[in-house]
Design an enzyme around this catalytic site. Structure first.
Site, PDB file in Angstrom:
ATOM      1  CG  ASP A 150      -2.143   0.839   1.108  1.00 56.68           C
ATOM      2  OD1 ASP A 150      -2.096   1.838   0.371  1.00 56.68           O
ATOM      3  OD2 ASP A 150      -3.167   0.526   1.747  1.00 56.68           O
ATOM      4  CB  CYS A 163      -6.221   3.262  -3.060  1.00 56.55           C
ATOM      5  SG  CYS A 163      -6.907   2.397  -4.469  1.00 56.55           S
TER       6      CYS A 163
HETATM    7  P1  HMG Z   1      -9.100  -5.104 -16.639  1.00 55.59           P
HETATM    8  O1  HMG Z   1      -8.485  -4.164 -17.619  1.00 55.59           O
HETATM    9  O2  HMG Z   1     -10.577  -5.111 -16.510  1.00 55.59           O
HETATM   10  O3  HMG Z   1      -8.564  -6.568 -16.867  1.00 55.59           O
HETATM   11  O4  HMG Z   1      -8.451  -4.793 -15.223  1.00 55.59           O
HETATM   12  P2  HMG Z   1      -8.976  -7.687 -17.908  1.00 55.59           P
HETATM   13  O5  HMG Z   1      -9.373  -8.885 -17.153  1.00 55.59           O
HETATM   14  O6  HMG Z   1      -9.932  -7.137 -18.947  1.00 55.59           O
HETATM   15  O7  HMG Z   1      -7.583  -7.958 -18.627  1.00 55.59           O
HETATM   16  C1  HMG Z   1      -6.940  -6.916 -19.389  1.00 55.59           C
HETATM   17  C2  HMG Z   1      -5.451  -7.233 -19.476  1.00 55.59           C
HETATM   18  O8  HMG Z   1      -4.868  -7.226 -18.165  1.00 55.59           O
HETATM   19  C3  HMG Z   1      -5.164  -8.616 -20.049  1.00 55.59           C
HETATM   20  O9  HMG Z   1      -3.911  -8.536 -20.707  1.00 55.59           O
HETATM   21  C4  HMG Z   1      -4.981  -9.465 -18.826  1.00 55.59           C
HETATM   22  O10 HMG Z   1      -4.183 -10.595 -19.033  1.00 55.59           O
HETATM   23  C5  HMG Z   1      -4.260  -8.496 -17.892  1.00 55.59           C
HETATM   24  P3  HMG Z   1      -3.809  -8.318 -22.296  1.00 55.59           P
HETATM   25  O11 HMG Z   1      -4.563  -9.476 -22.886  1.00 55.59           O
HETATM   26  O12 HMG Z   1      -4.467  -6.989 -22.572  1.00 55.59           O
HETATM   27  O13 HMG Z   1      -2.341  -8.300 -22.517  1.00 55.59           O
HETATM   28  N1  HMG Z   1      -4.479  -8.811 -16.475  1.00 55.59           N
HETATM   29  C6  HMG Z   1      -3.493  -8.936 -15.567  1.00 55.59           C
HETATM   30  N2  HMG Z   1      -2.162  -8.812 -15.676  1.00 55.59           N
HETATM   31  C7  HMG Z   1      -1.440  -9.019 -14.557  1.00 55.59           C
HETATM   32  N3  HMG Z   1      -1.993  -9.339 -13.360  1.00 55.59           N
HETATM   33  C8  HMG Z   1      -3.319  -9.460 -13.225  1.00 55.59           C
HETATM   34  C9  HMG Z   1      -4.127  -9.251 -14.369  1.00 55.59           C
HETATM   35  N4  HMG Z   1      -5.455  -9.303 -14.567  1.00 55.59           N
HETATM   36  C10 HMG Z   1      -5.658  -9.033 -15.858  1.00 55.59           C
HETATM   37  N5  HMG Z   1      -3.840  -9.762 -12.024  1.00 55.59           N
HETATM   38  C11 HMG Z   1      -7.696  -5.578 -13.075  1.00 55.59           C
HETATM   39  C12 HMG Z   1      -8.822  -5.553 -14.077  1.00 55.59           C
HETATM   40  C13 HMG Z   1      -8.238  -6.181 -11.792  1.00 55.59           C
HETATM   41  C14 HMG Z   1      -6.565  -6.409 -13.626  1.00 55.59           C
HETATM   42  C15 HMG Z   1      -7.201  -4.132 -12.840  1.00 55.59           C
HETATM   43  O14 HMG Z   1      -8.301  -3.350 -12.541  1.00 55.59           O
HETATM   44  C16 HMG Z   1      -6.209  -4.027 -11.713  1.00 55.59           C
HETATM   45  O15 HMG Z   1      -5.102  -4.539 -11.785  1.00 55.59           O
HETATM   46  N6  HMG Z   1      -6.585  -3.340 -10.616  1.00 55.59           N
HETATM   47  C17 HMG Z   1      -5.730  -3.242  -9.441  1.00 55.59           C
HETATM   48  C18 HMG Z   1      -5.980  -1.950  -8.762  1.00 55.59           C
HETATM   49  C19 HMG Z   1      -5.092  -1.839  -7.539  1.00 55.59           C
HETATM   50  O16 HMG Z   1      -4.031  -2.444  -7.431  1.00 55.59           O
HETATM   51  N7  HMG Z   1      -5.523  -1.007  -6.566  1.00 55.59           N
HETATM   52  C20 HMG Z   1      -4.789  -0.809  -5.360  1.00 55.59           C
HETATM   53  C21 HMG Z   1      -4.877  -1.968  -4.401  1.00 55.59           C
HETATM   54  S1  HMG Z   1      -6.377  -1.980  -3.466  1.00 55.59           S
HETATM   55  C22 HMG Z   1      -6.079  -0.882  -2.171  1.00 55.59           C
HETATM   56  O17 HMG Z   1      -5.083  -0.219  -2.154  1.00 55.59           O
HETATM   57  C23 HMG Z   1      -7.071  -0.822  -1.057  1.00 55.59           C
HETATM   58  C24 HMG Z   1      -6.581  -1.491   0.242  1.00 55.59           C
HETATM   59  O18 HMG Z   1      -5.369  -0.921   0.680  1.00 55.59           O
HETATM   60  C25 HMG Z   1      -7.641  -1.313   1.337  1.00 55.59           C
HETATM   61  C26 HMG Z   1      -8.101   0.140   1.463  1.00 55.59           C
HETATM   62  O19 HMG Z   1      -7.309   0.994   1.875  1.00 55.59           O
HETATM   63  O20 HMG Z   1      -9.258   0.374   1.076  1.00 55.59           O
HETATM   64  C27 HMG Z   1      -6.369  -2.993   0.038  1.00 55.59           C
HETATM   65 MG    MG Z   2      -5.161   0.907   1.818  1.00 53.86          MG
END
Ligand code: HMG
Ligand code: MG
Length: 305
Positions: free
Chosen positions: A18, A241
């Site tokens: 984070d 985030c």
């Molecule tokens: P998307 O664009 O909808 O994904 O993103 P998709 O399923 O349509 O796939 C598109 C492309 O991404 C494809 O590749 C997939 O293979 C690839 P392409 O065919 O175009 O080459 N892909 C991935 N690659 C690597 N790793 C993966 C993955 N999944 C798909 N896991 C997705 C959907 C979930 C991937 C995207 O929205 C994402 O990565 N989001 C992450 C956001 C994030 O990290 N946010 C911060 C963390 S949460 C947080 O901080 C909150 C927390 O601290 C608690 C709080 O404070 O509230 C936990």
């Molecule tokens: Mg957080």
């Protein structure tokens, strides 16, 4: 009325994940690995070390595989964040044993963060969680926007409890319940965490506070009074985030450790070594680190527990 506090509290360090995910400039992989190593030597036993998310969405986390490989020699519980099936496969292929899934109570936030509604995320994750449990994997569920959403405003407590129940019935080991934008107040924390502790007595319950409005320590005190003995914290107060506008860093681990030690509550963490870890990352991040303990350290003060 006598208020009781736990004798010992577990700090789940989220700085390497984070803390760093919101940094625009790429932090070199070896610097991240040193940060993890230093935190481990300071006595951190549970840590979110990276996330297997899309590198297009969060380029800072593109080195997740290398981070996991290099951190394997540290024996603490190393948790990695995974948003979907693909992330889970990448994590398992790299040999991870503790995974954190994450879902927002608010649909709008979940869409912005993971490109799915909350329901779509749950429908994808619940069957996978079952399989992970059958393989002996530790599963933590991070519940974002548990108090307020940057897009939808106040979140009703019942929605949070209902989502947590789905996860508990789905078999998760831990709920990390988050104030994503640092908006919650101590009374809201006391009420929600009292309800969660009562509803889910066999599940680890962890509080995750961002410190946007400097209410995190007060919220931790209120959560301790509600029976919570696990807190996500970020060394240096790093964090945020990228998809939650207005959210700043997590509560600084060093300030939480200082407060708990002053209260006679053990954490197992060596504060001077923890501050060394903060010092080690400070020059590699863009934002100035301004936790009270780190500021005092830089001023040469000996005010350390
Ligand atoms: P998307 O664009 O909808 O994904 O993103 P998709 O399923 O349509 O796939 C598109 C492309 O991404 C494809 O590749 C997939 O293979 C690839 P392409 O065919 O175009 O080459 N892909 C991935 N690659 C690597 N790793 C993966 C993955 N999944 C798909 N896991 C997705 C959907 C979930 C991937 C995207 O929205 C994402 O990565 N989001 C992450 C956001 C994030 O990290 N946010 C911060 C963390 S949460 C947080 O901080 C909150 C927390 O601290 C608690 C709080 O404070 O509230 C936990
Ligand atoms: Mg957080």
């Amino acid at each position: 009325m006598t208020i009781t506090y736990p004798k010992k509290v577990t700090i789940v360090e989220v700085g390497p994940r984070d803390g760093l995910q919101n940094e625009k400039q790429f932090v070199p992989t070896d610097v991240k690995i040193d940060f993890i190593k230093n935190l481990f030597h300071a006595g951190i036993n549970e840590m979110e070390i990276t996330s297997f998310v899309s590198p297009k969405w969060v380029p800072q986390m593109k080195d997740a595989g290398e981070i996991v490989e290099a951190s394997k020699s540290y024996s603490q519980q190393q948790i990695v964040l995974v948003p979907n099936q693909k992330g889970i496969e990448r994590a398992i292929d790299t040999g991870c044993h503790s995974l954190a899934v994450f879902v927002g109570v608010s649909d709008t936030f979940n869409k912005k963060n993971i490109n799915k509604t909350t329901r779509e995320s749950m429908d994808e994750l619940l069957p996978i969680i079952q399989k992970l449990k059958n393989q002996g994997i530790f599963v933590r569920a991070c519940i974002s926007t548990s108090f307020y959403c940057p897009y939808e405003g106040k979140i009703e407590k019942e929605r949070v409890v209902d989502l947590c129940r789905e996860f508990v019935e789905g078999g998760v080991d831990e709920l990390s319940v988050a104030d994503t934008i640092g908006m919650a107040n101590p009374m809201e924390c006391y009420t929600l965490f009292s309800d969660l502790k009562e509803a889910f007595p066999n599940t680890l319950i962890t509080a995750h506070f961002h410190d946007t409005r400097k209410m995190a320590l007060s919220n931790i005190l209120a959560s301790l009074q509600a029976g919570v003995d696990r807190f996500d914290c970020s060394a240096g107060g790093l964090g945020g985030c990228p998809f939650a506008p207005g959210a700043t860093g997590n509560v600084a681990t060093e300030d939480v450790v200082f407060m708990l030690h002053q209260m006679g509550i053990e954490t197992g963490i060596d504060l001077p070594l923890l501050l060394d870890a903060v010092d080690g990352i400070a020059n590699h991040v863009e934002r100035p680190l301004d936790s009270a303990q780190y500021r005092l350290r830089k001023q040469g003060s000996v005010n350390q527990a």
